[in-house]
Design a protein around this motif. Structure first.
Motif, PDB file in Angstrom:
ATOM      1  N   CYS A  82      74.497  14.699  22.535  1.00 31.71           N
ATOM      2  CA  CYS A  82      75.178  16.358  22.462  1.00 31.71           C
ATOM      3  C   CYS A  82      75.552  17.353  21.799  1.00 31.71           C
ATOM      4  N   HIS A 124      77.362  19.503  21.975  1.00 28.55           N
ATOM      5  CA  HIS A 124      79.196  20.020  21.919  1.00 28.55           C
ATOM      6  C   HIS A 124      79.676  19.325  21.769  1.00 28.55           C
ATOM      7  N   CYS A 125      79.648  17.960  22.100  1.00 26.41           N
ATOM      8  CA  CYS A 125      81.126  17.005  21.961  1.00 26.41           C
ATOM      9  C   CYS A 125      80.397  15.864  21.270  1.00 26.41           C
ATOM     10  N   CYS A 142      74.605  15.694  29.535  1.00 22.41           N
ATOM     11  CA  CYS A 142      76.324  14.967  28.378  1.00 22.41           C
ATOM     12  C   CYS A 142      76.716  14.331  29.783  1.00 22.41           C
ATOM     13  N   CYS A 180      80.442  16.464  28.940  1.00 20.69           N
ATOM     14  CA  CYS A 180      80.977  17.452  29.049  1.00 20.69           C
ATOM     15  C   CYS A 180      79.866  18.152  30.743  1.00 20.69           C
TER      16      CYS A 180
END
Ligand SMILES: [Zn+2]
Ligand SMILES: [Zn+2]
Length: 137
Positions: free
Chosen positions: A3, A5-6, A23, A26
């Protein structure tokens, strides 16, 4: 793929015939280049939606990096009135949608608001029914 983002490893999420990366932490979704086009059925609405993409020059939202080339992605406005901000790789690898954004964007590009893909995404994001195919992707 992790991911953007995370950094959690994403799972494959099938939306119709398209394999997307999802994901579970998130709840964002990554689409490879061209996959958004495949997810939208109506051709007039699709053209309108894609032509509404507008690069945002200055914004405070945190930039994230493309999971393929690791370059900072661009922030793009989608839609005319009810705008959604998405992240797109400037090298054309794909688009990142934060939680729920893909549902809004696909709805904008669909005349029929009740197709299988919209129903699945609505279940995930609004009714909290999660996909069960949890293989890593
Ligand atoms: Zn994530
Ligand atoms: Zn890229």
């Amino acid at each position: 793929m992790n991911c953007p983002h995370c950094k959690n490893p994403m799972i494959i999420l099938e939306l119709g015939d398209v394999e997307t990366d999802y994901c579970t932490v998130c709840e964002g979704i990554w689409l490879d280049a061209g996959e958004l086009e495949l997810l939208i059925e109506d051709s007039t609405a699709k053209t309108e939606l894609l032509s509404s993409f507008q690069l945002i020059q200055h914004i405070k939202e945190k930039n994230i990096k493309c999971p393929i080339c690791n370059t900072k992605m661009e922030k793009i406005y989608v839609g005319k009135e009810d705008k959604v901000i998405i992240d797109e790789c400037k090298h054309g690898h794909g688009i990142w949608f934060d939680k729920g954004e893909i549902l809004k964007v696909i709805k904008m590009g669909s005349v029929n608001q009740q197709n299988d893909i919209i129903n699945l995404l609505t279940e995930m994001y609004e009714n909290k029914i999660y996909p069960t195919n949890k293989e890593e992707g």
